[in-house]
Motif scaffolding. Structure first.
Motif, short mmCIF file in Angstrom:
data_model
loop_
_atom_site.label_atom_id
_atom_site.label_comp_id
_atom_site.label_asym_id
_atom_site.label_seq_id
_atom_site.Cartn_x
_atom_site.Cartn_y
_atom_site.Cartn_z
N ARG A 1 -0.28 -16.96 -6.36
CA ARG A 1 0.91 -17.44 -5.65
C ARG A 1 0.95 -16.91 -4.22
O ARG A 1 1.37 -17.61 -3.30
CB ARG A 1 2.16 -16.99 -6.42
N ILE A 2 0.52 -15.64 -4.07
CA ILE A 2 0.48 -15.09 -2.71
C ILE A 2 -0.50 -15.88 -1.86
O ILE A 2 -0.22 -16.19 -0.70
CB ILE A 2 0.11 -13.60 -2.77
N GLU A 3 -1.66 -16.18 -2.47
CA GLU A 3 -2.63 -16.99 -1.73
C GLU A 3 -2.05 -18.36 -1.40
O GLU A 3 -2.24 -18.87 -0.28
CB GLU A 3 -3.91 -17.14 -2.55
N GLN A 4 -1.35 -18.95 -2.39
CA GLN A 4 -0.73 -20.24 -2.12
C GLN A 4 0.33 -20.12 -1.03
O GLN A 4 0.42 -20.97 -0.14
CB GLN A 4 -0.11 -20.80 -3.40
N LEU A 5 1.12 -19.02 -1.11
CA LEU A 5 2.14 -18.84 -0.08
C LEU A 5 1.50 -18.62 1.29
O LEU A 5 2.00 -19.14 2.29
CB LEU A 5 3.04 -17.64 -0.45
N VAL A 6 0.41 -17.83 1.28
CA VAL A 6 -0.29 -17.62 2.55
C VAL A 6 -0.83 -18.94 3.08
O VAL A 6 -0.70 -19.25 4.28
CB VAL A 6 -1.41 -16.58 2.37
N THR A 7 -1.44 -19.72 2.16
CA THR A 7 -1.95 -21.02 2.60
C THR A 7 -0.83 -21.92 3.07
O THR A 7 -0.94 -22.58 4.12
CB THR A 7 -2.71 -21.69 1.43
N GLN A 8 0.26 -21.94 2.29
CA GLN A 8 1.39 -22.76 2.69
C GLN A 8 2.00 -22.26 4.00
O GLN A 8 2.42 -23.06 4.84
CB GLN A 8 2.45 -22.78 1.59
N SER A 9 2.05 -20.93 4.14
CA SER A 9 2.59 -20.40 5.40
C SER A 9 1.70 -20.76 6.58
O SER A 9 2.19 -21.08 7.67
CB SER A 9 2.74 -18.88 5.30
N LYS A 10 0.36 -20.72 6.33
CA LYS A 10 -0.55 -21.14 7.39
C LYS A 10 -0.34 -22.62 7.73
O LYS A 10 -0.26 -22.99 8.91
CB LYS A 10 -2.00 -20.90 6.97
N LEU A 11 -0.26 -23.43 6.67
CA LEU A 11 -0.01 -24.85 6.90
C LEU A 11 1.33 -25.07 7.58
O LEU A 11 1.45 -25.90 8.50
CB LEU A 11 -0.08 -25.62 5.58
N GLN A 12 2.34 -24.29 7.10
CA GLN A 12 3.65 -24.43 7.72
C GLN A 12 3.63 -23.96 9.17
O GLN A 12 4.25 -24.58 10.04
CB GLN A 12 4.69 -23.62 6.92
N ARG A 13 2.88 -22.86 9.40
CA ARG A 13 2.78 -22.38 10.77
C ARG A 13 2.05 -23.40 11.65
O ARG A 13 2.47 -23.66 12.79
CB ARG A 13 2.05 -21.05 10.79
N GLU A 14 0.98 -23.96 11.10
CA GLU A 14 0.29 -25.01 11.86
C GLU A 14 1.21 -26.20 12.09
O GLU A 14 1.23 -26.78 13.18
CB GLU A 14 -0.97 -25.44 11.11
N PHE A 15 1.96 -26.54 11.02
CA PHE A 15 2.89 -27.65 11.17
C PHE A 15 3.96 -27.32 12.21
O PHE A 15 4.31 -28.17 13.06
CB PHE A 15 3.54 -27.96 9.82
#
Length: 1584
Positions: free
Chosen positions: A1197-1211
């Motif tokens: 989940r942390i990896e998913q959150l990190v990935t999502q945060s990266k995607l969200q940050r990129e977004f």
């Protein structure tokens, strides 16, 4: 031509297709009609052999093809597939939709591999056909590569399977895999045929390029090709493929048949005509479309499939058409209404143009049609309560491509609605078969069973067979059992059990371990098993289970078969339990832990079955898997797992109800040879189970028998149990005080109060003294003596309820009583034995005789116990007991020979008898350690540690020590005593010295004496031998050897070295090593020693239970009594046989009739309790698994959150960038609108503002980019130009052109970067002198703002005027300074700080000229009246030049550098820019008048007093120039030089057409120069 052919495979026809007869033989028809049909079918075909470079015909890949002509029907194609290709309808068809012309290579190679993995996994799971375009490129090539890899893998497995020494997949396992069927549908247009295809199956196709772009080659990994014979375009090919797919939806050949299943809801059979039909034939073949990328034609294909209600799976993320359809699909889900239509259509067209830039060029109609097709795809996604369009986002689900089979099935199932009748039968079984083959229990549960969760459905036995036999299908078995889709007692019979054994998916374990290992069957000849393996109580199956469990007849083939037919030999619940147990035994013997776990969870007796399962696997691992370590480890792990499950179930039961748990241990199990649970645990050697509290309490009760020993606290001391037992046994009366007995209470009896009866506290049974568990009675709080006496008397009265003879019987029968009596008498025995041994000389004959008799009674008792254990406790090991019997029997024989018989016939030494008696005494003393000490809770675990240390550590150490002992003893003896004879005595001395060196250190013989030193003085060879050199031929009489010198030690360095090294190794190393080994073992075993001891308590209790009440030597009394009982029983039996008279029989019958009582027996065992416990156990295990997986899940989940945060940050970054771009665009639009407004204001020359008014709002000074750079100014709107208007977000760009970028001649005249110098000085921590040196290095001279000053630069006086020419109310202004002491542009903000490209900070003065004249029709004419006029006004033209940097036209001007006057500078620039003269000689200090005279000289002579030349200053002030900044700006003094009469300027001007510009509204000059020119025209009265 030949070179072109080498690039493509050589395709040859198989010889069997050369003639018609070969075709007929291949088709194998029963009549000539089939051959006639083949000839009239308009179909031609054959075999393609792909031969690549370096390959041979034997290694070529073969594909089948058929050419379909224009007149051929699709039914004939289907018939051809059936009869020629020998193909039947598959379980599912996958149509891969992707065109080669619109294929884009996947950037992520891992996605390609995942797609191939998922596709092959689906093809290996079931009979699936894959349809592609068949070409060697794009997705078809990726599919072909996947098939090639899988074919190579199968080939390797087949090769290795033929090697008997390699334990891999068997050949049959590989052959059972479905055939890889990949069909390519290709047009003949794209192929070039060397030979025609008009013949019947005798065509040879060779592929080569035809020179056209469409000519490509086939993919050689496809198994079949359907070639469209007519030459058509790609759109017709798609239509042909669609018709083929539509025909394949109908079963080809004989349809699949399904056995009709039972349904409990009659609505499912509504409209069905299959009530009397047991087999149902399929009417359709499932098909799923798979869209990958795709072009416009592929989108048409998807629409056509959806119209025919064929579900389609779209891989979003692959690009092109797949992403377009996915985009519209999700937009429709999230948005509805008019906004959806308007937005989607517009956005879709944009995306289509990005995806297909070449397809829709100048073809809006095709584009709109494709757009409408995409919208139609989405509209057709939901039809008839089903979803026919499934989107798989490979970016959102990284494992989606690997699980492609899951999404294919999901796509198929979601498109299906609820059916009834035969359609339900076909759909349900077909779907369930697919999920079973593809191992997708999640889809079976969510998409099949939940669809019909309102009814109960029974599956066919064939489906349950596949679930049981196929590895990895355990979840299906669990689903079938949970939903009660199968009745086990109807399913399992001896034939089914035999089939299950003979159709194993992986029979290696069963054959090698069970059949060849346990049953000792012949290798390779024992499998498959015959019916004798399962039929009968003495079948091989029962014998196999007996050898593994010591339990007989566990599987009754008769009961299973009778129950399956409905002729029950027991009740249904018992029949179901027997069938389930049979399946459990089958899964255990085939070693399928996962399936065993599933079946075990359905058991009514989970704790008992867990013990049995653990027992079987543990026995297999220990006895029959000693060589295969991997299987042994797996068996042990599985056995431990189920053993722990049994312990956890017992613990749950104990926590729920202690009494229930204890009672369950003693329940007899009829299906397991009436064994109790605890006995099974002992057979299974599950020490943790027996070490549980409940088992220990049960053992404590069994240890005490029917006795309840009271514990009375006397304050100062407490009497131990052994004292109470001894007093009760020998003095009888204490038995009434301290001991009571377990008696069954009358249910109608009244319960007594605590004052009348003691309460048993079961929870305090853990308090221990000499045994692990002990019953403790609660004492009342009344501590008076009167109360104690009354309690003792009432306790005695309670014993009176039991007859006195039964009290004696219970007391002497209890194992605890037997233990203490045996222990006491054994101590007496050892004392008497010791006395008999220590008596001097020949001893006392009578004492020896008593000892001999006592020992014989002990021996007889051991024999009797061993026989009883062998009969009743077969699981117990008696090997060491047999050894003990042999040892004691041998001792009795020897002691009788050497001690008893010599009393009458002396024939042996008494010392020998003493030695034998001592050995016997030593053994019986040591026997005390294993017989009586292990019962102690303190000494028992210690004895276990001692036994393990002796068995492992000491034996290992002793083997190591013997090597050093022998080597050290021999070397020391040879070194210290070189003359000692090589005799038995020498060897004994050497070894004894080395052995006792462990305990005694003998070093006195290291030093010699004088006599020995003289003896060893001469050590020559002649001293040892007289003549012969050979050892065997030497003269022994001459050898210098005498007995007096044999024991003479020799002092030498070697002697010291040998002794020291031996002592160091043995005393310092080996002993330390032994202590370390003991410590490690003790620490390791100490944790388990208590459990092992608790486990052994069971054997000790059984040992004392089987003993006679009277211990040795009084057990002979018991034997006498037993003999009389035996005689009495025999006489009684004889008496009964003799009494045969009728009167006796009548009397007996009459008595029997009178005493008959009818008792109705019913099996009232309730197994729901254990099911509840098992349910709790499963919940706890699931909780434990969740807890164990929590860290992994959290990390994921942390990896998913990190990935999502990266995607969200990129977004967010993209959104921020887009917002910034949007803001910049808005600002640019606003600025452009303002510029447009300003341009509109200047369109009408009459409406243009005056020069003074227009200059107050600079426009050009805010333009971007800055001249000759790419620097964008900070946007400044009109309302923010004024410094007085607040602009909080104003952040101007800083730019100052470096000095070294100017011309070298003027670099010294350009102001340095004051801001940079200031920053450097402020950031420096140096002294004032150093700061001054920094300033001097930059050539810094303090500017005097708003003043004119003279500086000495390069030894030249340079005047720098920093006074502004801008006036306000007729007076020059004083510009202000900012916080950094830099001047501020008085006309407002410009969006840029710094000096820019100007030469001065603050005002930059210049003189600008408007050199004008009247425009004539012919410029060379001297006619003064030949002027051009417009609206009665003359037209003015001015002299301009074009800048090299920017290419724009500008008025000539002279800038101030300080080295010359402004008027000289402007004249010089005029000559350089207008006349293009590089060398000019002018006065550097020209005045205004001199400048006027300079331009007056260009007037042509003319008659009259009028000079024809006028000049004047028309403007002086701020110039709106693009180079202006907030800290530097241009100011100009503008002169108008006008020639009224002809001039001679054209004679000196080169390219005069470019230098003279007409003054009109079309004239474009930088800044406000247009206004200046217009001002000059207004003054002259010219047209503008």
């Amino acid at each position: 031509m030949e070179e072109d052919l080498e690039e493509f495979p050589n395709i040859e026809v198989d010889p069997r297709y050369v003639t018609v007869s070969s075709v007929a033989s291949y088709v194998s028809t029963d009549s000539a009609d089939d051959l006639d049909w083949l000839q009239n079918s308009k179909l031609t075909g054959g075999i393609i052999k792909f031969l690549y470079d370096g390959s041979t015909e034997e290694k070529s890949h073969t594909s089948y093809y058929v050419c379909v002509g224009e007149d051929a029907t699709l039914d004939n194609v289907a018939k051809y597939i059936t009869k020629v290709w020998k193909k039947r309808s598959p379980d599912i068809i996958l149509s891969v939709i992707s065109s080669l012309s619109h294929f884009r290579k996947w950037k992520n190679q891992q996605e390609v591999e995942d797609f191939q993995t998922g596709l092959i996994q689906a093809m290996n799971s079931t009979n699936m056909w894959v349809l592609t375009n068949g070409l060697d490129g794009g997705i078809a090539k990726i599919v072909g590569d996947a098939v090639r890899f899988e074919r190579e893998r199968r080939s390797i497995l087949m090769t290795r399977a033929q090697n008997p020494y390699v334990k891999l997949h068997k050949k049959e396992d590989v052959e059972e895999l479905p055939k890889l069927t990949v069909m390519g549908i290709v047009p003949k247009l794209q192929l070039h045929c060397v030979a025609g295809t008009e013949g019947l199956h005798d065509s040879i196709i060779s592929l080569k390029k035809t020179g056209t772009k469409e000519a490509i080659e086939l993919n050689g990994e496809h198994s079949h090709f359907i070639i469209m014979d007519q030459n058509t375009d790609l759109r017709e090919l798609e239509g042909f493929r669609l018709r083929i797919e539509e025909r394949l939806l109908i079963p080809i050949g004989r349809g699949k048949r399904y056995r009709k299943i039972k349904m409990f809801d009659p609505s499912l059979d509504a409209g069905s005509n299959t009530e009397n039909i047991t087999l149902i034939t399929s009417t359709s073949t499932p098909m799923v479309g798979l869209l990958i990328q795709g072009g416009p034609l592929d989108i048409d294909h998807v629409v056509d499939l959806l119209r025919r209600k064929v579900p389609v799976l779209v891989l979003q993320g692959t690009g092109l058409g797949a992403d377009l359809i996915a985009f519209v699909y999700f937009e429709k889900i999230h948005h509805q209404g008019d906004e959806y239509e308007s937005f989607v259509k517009t956005e879709l067209i944009k995306r289509m143009m990005n995806c297909y830039p070449k397809d829709f060029v100048d073809n809006e109609l095709a584009r709109n049609q494709c757009r409408d097709k995409i919208l139609e795809c989405v509209n057709l996604a939901h039809q008839d309560n089903g979803r026919f369009l499934t989107i798989l986002d490979i970016n959102a689900d990284p494992t989606g491509l690997k699980n492609l089979d899951k999404y294919i099935l999901l796509t198929l199932f979601e498109s299906q609605g609820s059916k009834t009748g035969s359609e339900f039968q076909e759909q349900f079984q077909s779907d369930l078969k697919l999920t079973l083959h593809w191992n997708r229990p999640d889809l079976a549960e969510s998409q099949i069973f939940e669809k019909y969760d309102w009814t109960s459905i029974k599956i066919t036995p064939e489906l349950f067979d596949k679930a049981l036999l196929k590895r990895g299908r355990e979840r299906f078995v669990e689903i079938f059992l949970e939903r009660e889709t199968i009745v086990l007692h109807e399913y399992v019979n001896y034939k089914k059990l035999l089939d299950l054994f003979n159709n194993l998916d992986m029979p290696d374990f069963f054959c090698q371990v069970c059949l060849e290992g346990v049953l000792a069957k012949s290798p390779g000849m024992s499998y498959p098993v015959d019916k004798d393996f399962v039929i009968g109580k003495k079948s091989d199956l029962n014998y196999l289970l007996y050898k593994l469990t010591s339990l007989e007849a566990l599987v009754s083939s008769y009961d299973l078969s009778m129950n399956s037919t409905g002729q029950f030999v027991c009740d249904k619940s018992t029949a179901e339990r027997k069938a389930l147990n049979a399946l459990i035994y089958w899964s255990v013997l085939t070693f399928n832990p996962s399936l065993t776990r599933v079946l075990w969870r359905r058991s009514d007796q989970p704790m008992v079955m867990a013990l049995v399962i653990s027992m079987i696997w543990h026995t297999l691992a220990i006895k029959w898997c000693s060589r295969d370590l991997d299987i042994k480890r797996q068996l042990k792990d599985a056995a431990i797992e189920f053993g722990k499950q049994a312990v956890r179930l017992l613990d749950l039961s104990y926590k729920d109800s202690c009494l229930t748990a204890i009672a369950s241990l003693d329940e007899k199990l009829p299906e397991l040879n009436n064994k109790t649970t605890i006995k099974l645990a002992h057979i299974a050697r599950n020490k943790f189970f027996i070490a549980h509290k409940s088992c220990q309490k049960w053992l404590l009760q069994r240890w005490h028998g029917n006795l309840l020993i009271r514990e009375v606290d006397y304050g100062v001391f407490r009497l131990p149990n052994w004292f109470k037992i001894y007093m009760s046994v020998f003095f009888i009366f204490p038995m009434l005080i301290w001991i009571t007995y377990e008696i069954k209470k009358d249910p109608d009896s009244k319960e007594k109060t605590p004052e009348e009866e003691e309460e048993l506290d079961i929870d305090q049974l853990d308090n221990q003294d000499t045994i692990p568990l002990k019953i403790k009675w609660k004492r009342s709080t009344r501590g008076e003596m009167k109360y104690q006496v009354r309690q003792m008397l009432s306790y005695g009265r309670q014993n009176l309820r039991v007859p006195l003879y039964l009290q004696f019987y219970y007391l002497w029968s209890a194992p605890i009583t037997k233990f203490y009596l045996s222990q006491l008498l054994y101590i007496f025995y050892l004392a008497l034995f010791s006395y008999a041994v220590i008596i001097p000389s020949c001893g006392d004959f009578y004492i020896d005789l008593v000892v001999y008799f006592w020992t014989a009674m002990i021996w007889v008792e051991i024999i009797r116990k061993t026989i009883i254990k062998r009969k009743e406790y077969k699981e117990m090991k008696i090997f060491w007991t047999v050894i003990e019997i042999c040892l004691i029997g041998s001792f009795l024989i020897v002691i009788g020979l050497v001690r008893i018989i010599p009393k009458f016939i002396p024939f042996i030494k008494y010392t020998t008898a003493k030695f034998v008696m001592s050995l016997g005494l030593l053994y019986f003393y040591y026997r005390l350690l294993s017989v009586f000490l292990p019962i102690s809770p303190v000494l028992g675990p210690m004895m276990i540690n001692f036994r393990i240390m002796m068995k492992k550590d000491f034996v290992t150490w002793l083997r190591m020590f013997l090597m050093f002992m022998i080597a050290g003893g021999i070397t020391i003896q040879a070194t210290l005593y070189p003359n000692f004879p090589a005799s038995e005595e020498g060897i004994v001395n050497a070894l004894s010295r080395a052995f006792f060196g462990m305990f005694l250190t003998k070093i006195d013989d290291l030093d010699s004496n004088e006599r020995c030193e003289l003896f060893y003085a001469n050590q020559t060879r002649e001293v040892c031998y007289n003549a012969a050199a050979s050892f065997w031929n030497r003269n022994t009489s001459q050898i210098r050897f005498h007995p007096e010198f044999a024991e003479c030690p020799y002092r030498s360095f070697g002697g010291y070295a040998m002794v020291i090294q031996y002592l160091v190794i043995t005393k310092l190393i080996l002993l330390t090593l032994l202590y370390a080994m003991f410590s490690v073992t003790n620490a390791k075993v100490q944790q388990e020693s208590e459990e092992i001891w608790k486990y052994q308590v069971y054997s000790i209790i059984v040992d004392f239970e089987t003993r006679l009440r009277l211990p040795a030597p009084f057990n002979f009394i018991s034997y006498i009594i037993m003999m009389f009982e035996f005689i009495f029983d025999k006489l009684k039996l004889c008496l009964k046989k003799c009494c045969r008279s009728s009167c006796c029989r009548k009397k007996k019958d009459r008595v029997d009739v009178d005493n008959v009582s009818i008792v109705k027996v019913k099996d009232s065992t309730n197994y729901s309790y254990w099911k509840i416990c098992l349910k709790k156990l499963n919940e706890e295990q699931e909780q434990d698994e969740r807890e164990a997986a929590r860290h992994t899940m959290q990390s994921q989940r942390i990896e998913q959150l990190v990935t999502q945060s990266k995607l969200q940050r990129e977004f967010n970054d993209r959104m921020t960038e887009q917002m910034s771009n949007l803001e910049r665009q808005l600002i640019a639009c606003s600025l452009a609108l303002e510029q447009i407004a300003h341009k509109i204001d200047t369109i009408d020359p009459q409406a243009r503002p005056e020069l003074e008014t227009a200059t107050s709002l600079h426009i050009a000074s805010r333009q971007s980019p800055y001249p000759n750079t790419k620097i964008q100014r900070f946007p400044v709107f009109d309302k923010y130009v004024n410094w007085e208007e607040p602009y909080p977000t104003y952040d101007p760009v800083l730019y100052t052109k470096p000095v070294d970028e100017y011309r070298e001649s003027i670099q010294s005249l350009v102001d340095p970067d004051f801001i940079e110098i200031r920053q450097r000085v402020e950031s420096s921590s140096q002294s004032q002198e150093e700061r001054t040196s920094i300033l001097s290095a930059y050539g810094y001279q303090k500017p005097l703002w708003n003043l004119s000053a003279t500086y000495v630069i390069n030894e030249t006086n340079i005047e720098i005027n920093r006074v502004s020419w801008i006036t306000k109310d007729g007076l020059p202004i004083r510009y202000e300074l900012d916080s950094s002491n830099m001047p501020i542009n008085p006309m407002g903000r410009t969006g840029m700080r710094g000096r820019g490209k100007l030469r001065r900070w603050g005002p930059n003065h210049c003189v600008m000229l408007v050199v004008s004249r009247w425009k004539r029709f012919l410029s060379t004419s001297q006619n003064q009246q030949n002027f051009i006029t417009v609206d009665g006004k003359k037209v003015l033209e001015v002299a301009v030049f074009q800048k090299k940097e920017s290419g724009e036209f500008t008025l000539p001007s002279g800038k101030e550098y300080g080295d010359m006057s402004l008027y000289s500078a402007v004249c010089k620039k005029f000559l350089e820019n207008i006349f293009q003269e590089s060398e000019t000689k002018l006065d550097p200090n020209m005045t205004e008048q001199q400048m006027i005279q300079f331009f007056e000289q260009f007037v042509e002579p003319h008659p009259g007093p009028f000079t024809g030349f006028t000049s004047g200053q028309i403007y002086k002030g701020y110039m709106d120039d693009p180079c202006n900044t907030d800290n530097a700006w241009r100011e100009a003094e503008v002169w108008n030089i006008h020639y009224h009469v002809p001039d001679n300027l054209d004679l000196k001007i080169k390219d005069k057409e470019k230098k003279w510009k007409e003054v009109s509204s079309y004239l474009r000059l930088p800044g406000n120069q247009n206004l200046i020119v217009q001002e000059a025209a207004r003054i002259q009265g010219a047209y503008y």
